[in-house]
Structure formats: structure tokens, C-alpha cells
Motif scaffolding. Structure first.
Motif, short mmCIF file in Angstrom:
data_model
loop_
_atom_site.label_atom_id
_atom_site.label_comp_id
_atom_site.label_asym_id
_atom_site.label_seq_id
_atom_site.Cartn_x
_atom_site.Cartn_y
_atom_site.Cartn_z
N THR A 162 0.80 -1.24 0.00
CA THR A 162 0.00 0.00 0.00
C THR A 162 0.83 1.28 0.00
O THR A 162 0.34 2.33 -0.41
CB THR A 162 -0.92 0.03 1.23
N GLY A 163 2.05 1.21 0.50
CA GLY A 163 2.88 2.41 0.59
C GLY A 163 2.48 3.32 1.74
O GLY A 163 2.96 4.45 1.83
N THR A 164 1.63 2.85 2.66
CA THR A 164 1.22 3.65 3.80
C THR A 164 1.20 2.78 5.06
O THR A 164 0.95 1.57 4.99
CB THR A 164 -0.17 4.28 3.62
N ALA A 165 1.43 3.42 6.19
CA ALA A 165 1.32 2.73 7.49
C ALA A 165 1.02 3.79 8.55
O ALA A 165 1.77 4.76 8.68
CB ALA A 165 2.60 1.99 7.83
N ASP A 166 -0.07 3.62 9.27
CA ASP A 166 -0.42 4.50 10.38
C ASP A 166 -0.09 3.76 11.66
O ASP A 166 -0.78 2.83 12.06
CB ASP A 166 -1.90 4.86 10.35
N LEU A 167 1.00 4.17 12.31
CA LEU A 167 1.50 3.45 13.48
C LEU A 167 0.99 4.03 14.79
O LEU A 167 1.34 3.54 15.86
CB LEU A 167 3.02 3.45 13.46
N GLY A 168 0.20 5.09 14.72
CA GLY A 168 -0.33 5.73 15.92
C GLY A 168 0.28 7.09 16.13
O GLY A 168 -0.36 8.12 15.86
#
Length: 444
Positions: A162-168
């Protein structure tokens, strides 16, 4: 006489040394258990507790000075396993009773405000000083901390897809070959705590492990704090509210931060054999930081490992170590090389605030730009550092500027000195009086 014999015996052959250490630790634990909670002790009881713990710590230091390599080899099966800081400490507590605090003791400590703790993390500082002082054990531990975390490896397939990551507390996005890490702790102006350290290391791992990423950018996101609403902020440093509440740990924050994501930005991530070219043990990328508003404390420290640092014209750089009473990470090690000894002392010992528009700030910030010009400059810098020769040259520059062994020796002493500072009376007094309102005043 017993203490003198114990000190001699913990330096003796390993089996006898372990026995003596365990018995001495049990005696100290029994004494402390018979006393009231730390906050309720009388002056006499505090003196008795301090005397007992000081004696026990002298034995632990002597034991580790004599047996550090043997201890480390047992905990890592002869250095055939890579064991991270937290697992190493917990394994040592089980395998060597009396050496470092158990998980149960640490859990009890974690529930207390900083001023009401026994100071068990000092024993962890003694342990890690000895391990890191050993050329063989220390090097092996540094390598273990350069490996990607299990969390990052679990998230990697999704990020590659996806090319995205929401880690908080950190958002990661890949666009046009650039990994863009955005610190987004809007509730505390990107002040760091254990949670953000974990998120940052995960994000750094993902950025380095993605083969389509050529260059990496770190920047602060827009805040909702009334004073900075809608403005980007880089970082307010350590979260002093968490420190006062006992939530900033030596192992999971102060040591992991330096040996984990910051060291990975500098050295790269260490991959399994065969996962990269045969010419390199690590995967490295060029790193750019864009500083909006301010980089305070820990936010200033991390800039010292970046390849290029850009700043807004109204930004400033500050290392209020003397004010907070703790050691500013590896800044005492790196800042002198960056700005020279006199300015380094002014910043660390005198608390000088370095504004981006001051001439000396060019020793910290490569470029300074007004308003939207910073966004344009960031993109220009990302393009510039994609050059194929950049990676090889940054590798050689970092090798020449900071040897692994020099860093290892610094971190050995840091492990103990920072642990001692965490429980020093002046630090307890300062963090106790450092309310949120007072911390806001630091940003003015």
C-alpha cells in the motif's frame, strides 16, 4: 567483614560468584520488603534502604566487571542468538538472581511516580554498562539492536503493498521513492514516550526495508495545541509528564531510543544473511529532517545523525539538559563534532537556545527557509540525495565521523549515568514541579 568477603567472592569463579550474588540480593530484598513503601519511610529507614542497596550494587558491579562476557554468552547461547535490550534484561533476571530487577519488581515500580520508586533501573544501568563495555558482547548487542523489530517485519508486507502505514504516533507514506515519516502526537507536541519510541523504530525499519525507497524524510505534523493549532511542530523532546509519572523507562525508552531507531538512521538496518548484497551487512538510506517551530531536547538530539537538516526561519534548536537534569542522549558525544566544544557547552550546560536565523545555527541547519519555501526546499533536497553516489559517500562519512566502538563505549557509560540521573533528588524535584503549564512556557 561479610561485605568484604562477598566483594571478593563475586569476582571468583562463576558458580561461587552467582551463589554469593543471589544471597546478597535476597538479603537486600528482604530488608526492603520489611520497610514501608518508599514514600512512607522515615529518614532512618531511607538511610537503611540506601545503605543496603548501595552495598548490593557494589557487588553487582564487581560481578559484571569480572563476568560480563560469560553472562552475555549464557544469555545468548554463545552469541548465536540476537537478543534485544528488554529480553536480555528479563533473561538476566531469571538466569542470575540478584543481578537485575525481575519483571514483577519492574511492574511494581512502573506503577509508582518517579519520586516514589526504589530505583531498580540503576541495577539495569550497571548491567548494560558492563555488557556494552565488552568489545565482544557490546558489539553483538549493538548488532542485535540494528535488526528489524518483529512488529516491523509483521507490517512490512502491508506497507510494501500500500505504501502507507499509520502506526499511531507516526504516519509513514511512500511517494515517488521517498519514505515520508510524520510525527503526529498532536496531544503533546510530539513529546516522546515509550509508545512513540516503538512507533518510530517500526517506521524507520519499514522505510529502510522497502527496496523501492531511495531517500527518507522526517517531519512533524500539524498540531491541535491551542498555541500551535494548525502549525507543524517537530518535537518537544522527552514527555516530562510521563517522566514525572514514572512512565519513562531506562531500557524501553532511553537505551532503546539510542541503540534502536536513532542508530538505525545512522547505520542502517541489519538484515539476515543473504537478504542484501554480499558487500554490505546493512540496508542504509539517506535521511533528511525538516524542522518546523522547534526541535527541543530529544527532537534536537536526533538531528545530529541526519544527512541534511532543513529548518523554517522561525524554528529553534534547544537541549535543556541542565534544566531537566538528565543527559541528552548521545548529544554529549555527537554535538562537539557538529558545532565545536564551546557552542556545545553553551547549548548543553548553559541551555542556550539556537535560533535558525543565527549565524551559528548553520552548524546545525543546512538550509533555512521562509514559509512555503521550506516545502519546496524539502522536495529539492529529496531529489538531490537520490544520487547513486550519495549512499556510498554517506556510509564512508559516517564511518569516519563515528566509529562503532566509540559509540559503544559512550553508550556503556551513558547506561549507568542516565540511570543514576533518573533517580537523583534534583531530577525528582524538577519533574515534580514541571507542570504542563510550565512546560508550555519553555516553548515561548
Amino acid at each position: 567483614m561479610e561485605a568484604g568477603n562477598d566483594l571478593r567472592d563475586v569476582r571468583a569463579e562463576p558458580a561461587r560468584a552467582r551463589e554469593v550474588l543471589a544471597k546478597a540480593g535476597a538479603r537486600t530484598d528482604d530488608l526492603l520488603a520489611a520497610l514501608p513503601e518508599p514514600a512512607l519511610r522515615t529518614p532512618g529507614q531511607r538511610a537503611a534502604a540506601a545503605s543496603a542497596t548501595d552495598t548490593a550494587r557494589s557487588l553487582r558491579a564487581a560481578f559484571m566487571d569480572a563476568h560480563a562476557d560469560a553472562v552475555y554468552d549464557e544469555l545468548t547461547d554463545g552469541r548465536t542468538r540476537s537478543v534485544r535490550l528488554d529480553r536480555l534484561a528479563s533473561s538476566a533476571a531469571t538466569a542470575f538472581p540478584g543481578l537485575v530487577p525481575t519483571a514483577e519488581r519492574l511492574a511494581t515500580e512502573r506503577g509508582r511516580p518517579q519520586a516514589e520508586k526504589e530505583g531498580d533501573e540503576i541495577d539495569q544501568g550497571i548491567f548494560f554498562r558492563a555488557v556494552l563495555n565488552s568489545p565482544s558482547a557490546g558489539r553483538h548487542l549493538l548488532d542485535a539492536m540494528l535488526r528489524p523489530t518483529p512488529r516491523a517485519l509483521g507490517l512490512l508486507p502491508g506497507f510494501l503493498a500500500t505504501g502507507t502505514a499509520d502506526l499511531g504516533s507516526v504516519r509513514l507514506e511512500r511517494t515517488d521513492g521517498a519514505a515520508r515519516l510524520t510525527m503526529c502526537r498532536t496531544d503533546c507536541l510530539n513529546a516522546e514516550d515509550d509508545r512513540q519510541i516503538d512507533d518510530m523504530e517500526t517506521a524507520v525499519d519499514l522505510a529502510l526495508l522497502d527496496p523501492s525507497v531511495e531517500v527518507c524524510l522526517l517531519r512533524g505534523g500539524e498540531m491541535i495545541h491551542p498555541r500551535y493549532r494548525g502549525r507543524r511542530v517537530f518535537s518537544a523532546g522527552v514527555n516530562l509528564k510521563s517522566l514525572h509519572g514514572g512512565g519513562i523507562s531506562l531500557v524501553d525508552f532511553l537505551l532503546r531510543r539510542e541503540l534502536g531507531y536513532i542508530h538505525k538512521i545512522l547505520r542502517g538496518v541489519l538484515v539476515e544473511d543473504g537478504a542484501t548484497t554480499r558487500w554490505s551487512r546493512t540496508v542504509e538510506k539517506p535521511w533528511i529532517a525538516a524542522v518546523d517551530t522547534f526541535a527541543i531536547g530529544g527532537g534536537a538530539q536526533i538531528l545530529l545523525v541526519f544527512d541534511q537538516v532543513l529548518a523554517a526561519s522561525d524554528a529553534f534548536f534547544s537541549l535543556p539538559a541542565a534544566k531537566e537534569g538528565i543527559i541528552p542522549g548521545a548529544s554529549d558525544f555527537r554535538l562537539i563534532r557538529a558545532v565545536g566544544p564551546r557552542l556545545a557547552r553553551q547549548l548543553i550546560l548553559g541551555g542556550r537556545r539556537l535560533r535558525a536565523t543565527e549565524p551559528e545555527a548553520r552548524l546545525v541547519f543546512d538550509e533555512v527557509h521562509e514559509g512555503e519555501e521550506l516545502d519546496i526546499a524539502v522536495e529539492r533536497s529529496l531529489d538531490r540525495l537520490r544520487s547513486p553516489a550519495v549512499l556510498a559517500n554517506r556510509h564512508m562519512l559516517n564511518l569516519a565521523e563515528e566509529s562503532v566502538d566509540d559509540f559503544r563505549c559512550y553508550m556503556a557509560e551513558f547506561a549507568l549515568q542516565q540511570a543514576l540521573r533518573l533517580y537523583s533528588p534534583d531530577v525528582i524535584d524538577k519533574v515534580g514541579g514541571f507542570t504542563a503549564a510550565k512546560r508550555t512556557a519553555v516553548f515561548n
